[in-house]
Scaffold this active site. Structure first.
Site, PDB file in Angstrom:
ATOM      1  N   HIS A 281      -7.573  20.344  21.786  1.00  0.00           N
ATOM      2  CA  HIS A 281      -6.386  20.108  20.960  1.00  0.00           C
ATOM      3  C   HIS A 281      -5.113  20.144  21.781  1.00  0.00           C
ATOM      4  O   HIS A 281      -4.936  20.967  22.680  1.00  0.00           O
ATOM      5  CB  HIS A 281      -6.321  21.034  19.751  1.00  0.00           C
ATOM      6  CG  HIS A 281      -6.203  22.494  20.048  1.00  0.00           C
ATOM      7  ND1 HIS A 281      -4.993  23.116  20.278  1.00  0.00           N
ATOM      8  CD2 HIS A 281      -7.137  23.469  20.110  1.00  0.00           C
ATOM      9  CE1 HIS A 281      -5.189  24.413  20.467  1.00  0.00           C
ATOM     10  NE2 HIS A 281      -6.485  24.654  20.389  1.00  0.00           N
ATOM     11  N   ASP A 293      -5.001  27.902  25.816  1.00  0.00           N
ATOM     12  CA  ASP A 293      -5.308  27.426  24.467  1.00  0.00           C
ATOM     13  C   ASP A 293      -4.297  26.338  24.071  1.00  0.00           C
ATOM     14  O   ASP A 293      -3.258  26.637  23.519  1.00  0.00           O
ATOM     15  CB  ASP A 293      -5.227  28.610  23.499  1.00  0.00           C
ATOM     16  CG  ASP A 293      -5.625  28.259  22.074  1.00  0.00           C
ATOM     17  OD1 ASP A 293      -6.273  27.218  21.868  1.00  0.00           O
ATOM     18  OD2 ASP A 293      -5.281  29.044  21.165  1.00  0.00           O
ATOM     19  N   GLU A 326      -4.221  21.541  15.525  1.00  0.00           N
ATOM     20  CA  GLU A 326      -5.412  22.376  15.329  1.00  0.00           C
ATOM     21  C   GLU A 326      -5.033  23.788  14.929  1.00  0.00           C
ATOM     22  O   GLU A 326      -5.683  24.397  14.064  1.00  0.00           O
ATOM     23  CB  GLU A 326      -6.248  22.394  16.612  1.00  0.00           C
ATOM     24  CG  GLU A 326      -7.582  23.129  16.481  1.00  0.00           C
ATOM     25  CD  GLU A 326      -7.514  24.627  16.790  1.00  0.00           C
ATOM     26  OE1 GLU A 326      -8.499  25.331  16.506  1.00  0.00           O
ATOM     27  OE2 GLU A 326      -6.460  25.105  17.291  1.00  0.00           O
ATOM     28  N   GLU A 327      -3.999  24.327  15.554  1.00  0.00           N
ATOM     29  CA  GLU A 327      -3.684  25.741  15.387  1.00  0.00           C
ATOM     30  C   GLU A 327      -3.306  26.121  13.956  1.00  0.00           C
ATOM     31  O   GLU A 327      -3.478  27.273  13.557  1.00  0.00           O
ATOM     32  CB  GLU A 327      -2.546  26.141  16.333  1.00  0.00           C
ATOM     33  CG  GLU A 327      -2.895  26.081  17.811  1.00  0.00           C
ATOM     34  CD  GLU A 327      -3.892  27.141  18.238  1.00  0.00           C
ATOM     35  OE1 GLU A 327      -4.372  27.904  17.375  1.00  0.00           O
ATOM     36  OE2 GLU A 327      -4.193  27.204  19.440  1.00  0.00           O
ATOM     37  N   ASP A 352     -12.498  24.603  23.762  1.00  0.00           N
ATOM     38  CA  ASP A 352     -11.346  25.311  23.187  1.00  0.00           C
ATOM     39  C   ASP A 352     -11.571  26.813  23.260  1.00  0.00           C
ATOM     40  O   ASP A 352     -11.469  27.534  22.272  1.00  0.00           O
ATOM     41  CB  ASP A 352     -11.112  24.875  21.736  1.00  0.00           C
ATOM     42  CG  ASP A 352      -9.852  25.500  21.129  1.00  0.00           C
ATOM     43  OD1 ASP A 352      -9.017  26.006  21.897  1.00  0.00           O
ATOM     44  OD2 ASP A 352      -9.711  25.496  19.891  1.00  0.00           O
ATOM     45  N   HIS A 423      -3.006  33.254  21.781  1.00  0.00           N
ATOM     46  CA  HIS A 423      -1.873  33.217  20.853  1.00  0.00           C
ATOM     47  C   HIS A 423      -0.751  34.178  21.236  1.00  0.00           C
ATOM     48  O   HIS A 423      -0.073  34.723  20.356  1.00  0.00           O
ATOM     49  CB  HIS A 423      -2.348  33.508  19.424  1.00  0.00           C
ATOM     50  CG  HIS A 423      -3.274  32.476  18.870  1.00  0.00           C
ATOM     51  ND1 HIS A 423      -3.784  32.565  17.592  1.00  0.00           N
ATOM     52  CD2 HIS A 423      -3.795  31.341  19.401  1.00  0.00           C
ATOM     53  CE1 HIS A 423      -4.577  31.513  17.366  1.00  0.00           C
ATOM     54  NE2 HIS A 423      -4.592  30.758  18.461  1.00  0.00           N
TER      55      HIS A 423
END
Length: 459
Positions: A281, A293, A326-327, A352, A423
């Site tokens: 992504h 990520d 995506e997130e 991912d 994140h």
């Protein structure tokens, strides 16, 4: 077309095959062509160049933001420069969540600032914030068991005991504290919710991530505490005095914002053989630069596909999907499926889970592809990759394809430190080891070299 040395060898070994046929279609398991590609990929620098480029030139790429739009422009230019065919952006629109201000402070019994990160889809406290007593819960089950209405005017706080492990399997159950906790707290009457970050580090950085509210449930302010701050307020609570926090969160929702997927292809020689989708992504959270990520993931799949392309035309088309959004819930995956579901997809794979080495492979292939599975397993073994026993098909960007019956192969990466970075502001390029990144490319090249040229049906 330039013919590589391993292709010449394959043609000599299989003189009955036309020279234009894909070399790997004729090669036996463990043959020198696959081994050569695998060995060469261990020196790959293309993946590093991609993730270095996007983190340096674009940086954080929140879904449906101007920076995600810049990332799509960057991606189209990059994939074209690498020589892929049919490179394009496929747009769609969606709601965009914007973080706003975020501050928190313990005001009683011991005044101290807190490090927090607002959760995606959080509600707002308003510009003045709110000041309320905190009610602590030992886990999500305890919050769920609280009587309806018992949290009116209170801030719920939920902790958990997530630990690091190799396969990252704790993220599923413990991640529910973030994904479902705010909705549950809102239904109990809470004015806001704080959670212990869904992470395994001990750094004073908070882990963001998306949460979801049911239709009809008004979103409440929701944020994650850094793990040291979570530990601190839990110690404060043990003193037996009421715990009060001042919380300021000012996120907002923007309607009908542009997002999109970026597509590129290595066209196959046999249209009837179907399409292999390799996905990652393009978007990221806004705190770091989206290196782990999922800058690493999009880099790995593109670098592997390029090596297959440079080796000669494969039998099956390999389609690179750099998905948007995506997130915040997989909007890009759904948009891709809505546009392309009628096409003949036979295999879907996603990267991912960072950039650390691949250690395991799982399959979800039909019985007709058992020999393909065996060849892939044997070819991956020299990379230290073992065969797992779980069913493949993991990844939000391929989820609709897998749900429709498309086969899957998962290359599982070492995940012990992934949730230290996930994140957070620590998701930056310096956390990537170039040698481990190249090992990922080698694993992906190995799988694609076999699967893209196999004569057996994959679905």
């Amino acid at each position: 077309m330039k013919i590589s040395s391993f292709r010449v060898l394959g043609l000599l070994l299989c003189s009955a095959v036309l020279p234009s046929a894909p070399v790997f279609a004729q090669a036996p398991p463990g043959s020198s062509d696959v081994a050569s590609l695998r060995a060469q990929a261990l020196g790959d620098t293309v993946a590093w160049d991609i993730v270095e480029g996007i983190t340096t030139e674009v940086g954080p790429r929140p879904a449906a933001s101007p920076k995600e739009a810049l990332a799509r422009e960057w991606a189209v230019a990059e994939l074209k420069s690498l020589g892929f065919a049919n490179v394009r952006s496929e747009p769609y629109t969606m709601k965009a969540w914007v973080r706003g201000e975020e501050r928190a402070q313990v005001v009683a019994p011991f005044e101290q600032p807190l490090v927090i990160a607002t959760l995606g889809n959080s509600g707002s406290t308003g510009p003045k914030g709110l000041d309320a007593e905190v009610v602590l819960f030992s886990d999500l089950a305890a919050l769920t068991a609280a009587p309806d209405g018992s949290l009116k005017g209170k801030i719920a706080y939920v902790t958990h005991t997530m630990k690091a492990n190799q396969d990252g399997s704790g993220y599923g159950p413990y991640g529910q504290v973030r994904r479902a906790g705010p909705n549950i707290a809102a239904k109990k009457g809470a004015s806001a919710i704080l959670i212990r970050s869904i992470g395994t580090d001990s750094h004073r950085v908070a882990h963001t991530g998306v949460t979801t509210f049911e239709p009809g449930v008004t979103p409440i302010p929701a944020a994650a505490l850094s793990i040291p701050d979570a530990d601190n307020i839990e110690r404060m609570a043990k003193r037996g005095k009421p715990l009060r926090v001042h919380l300021l969160l000012t996120p907002k929702i923007l309607e009908n914002q542009p997002s999109g997927n970026v597509i590129a292809e290595v066209p196959g020689s046999d249209p009837d053989a179907g399409i292999i989708v390799v996905a990652g992504h393009l978007d990221s959270w806004d705190q770091g630069t989206g290196a782990v990520d999922d800058g690493a993931g999009i880099a790995i799949v593109a670098a592997a596909a390029k090596r297959i392309m440079d080796a000669g035309q494969p039998r099956r088309t390999i389609r690179i999907l750099w998905a948007g959004a995506e997130e915040v819930g997989g909007d890009g995956a759904r948009a891709y499926f809505a546009r392309h579901s009628s096409e003949k997809h036979v295999l879907a794979m996603e990267s991912d889970f960072g950039a650390d080495r691949v250690w395991r492979v799982n399959f979800a292939l039909p019985e007709s592809a058992k020999a393909v599975q065996e060849r892939i397993s044997a070819a991956l073994a020299p990379l230290g990759i073992v065969v797992g026993h779980d069913k493949a098909g993991d990844g939000a960007d391929i989820e609709p394809l897998i749900a429709s019956g498309v086969s899957g192969i998962d290359l599982g990466q070492e995940g012990t430190r992934y949730f230290d970075l996930h994140h957070t502001p620590d998701d930056t390029l310096d956390k990537i080891d170039p040698a481990q990144l190249a090992q990922n490319v080698a694993a992906w090249v190995t799988v694609l070299a076999v699967a893209a040229n196999a004569q057996e049906p994959l679905r």
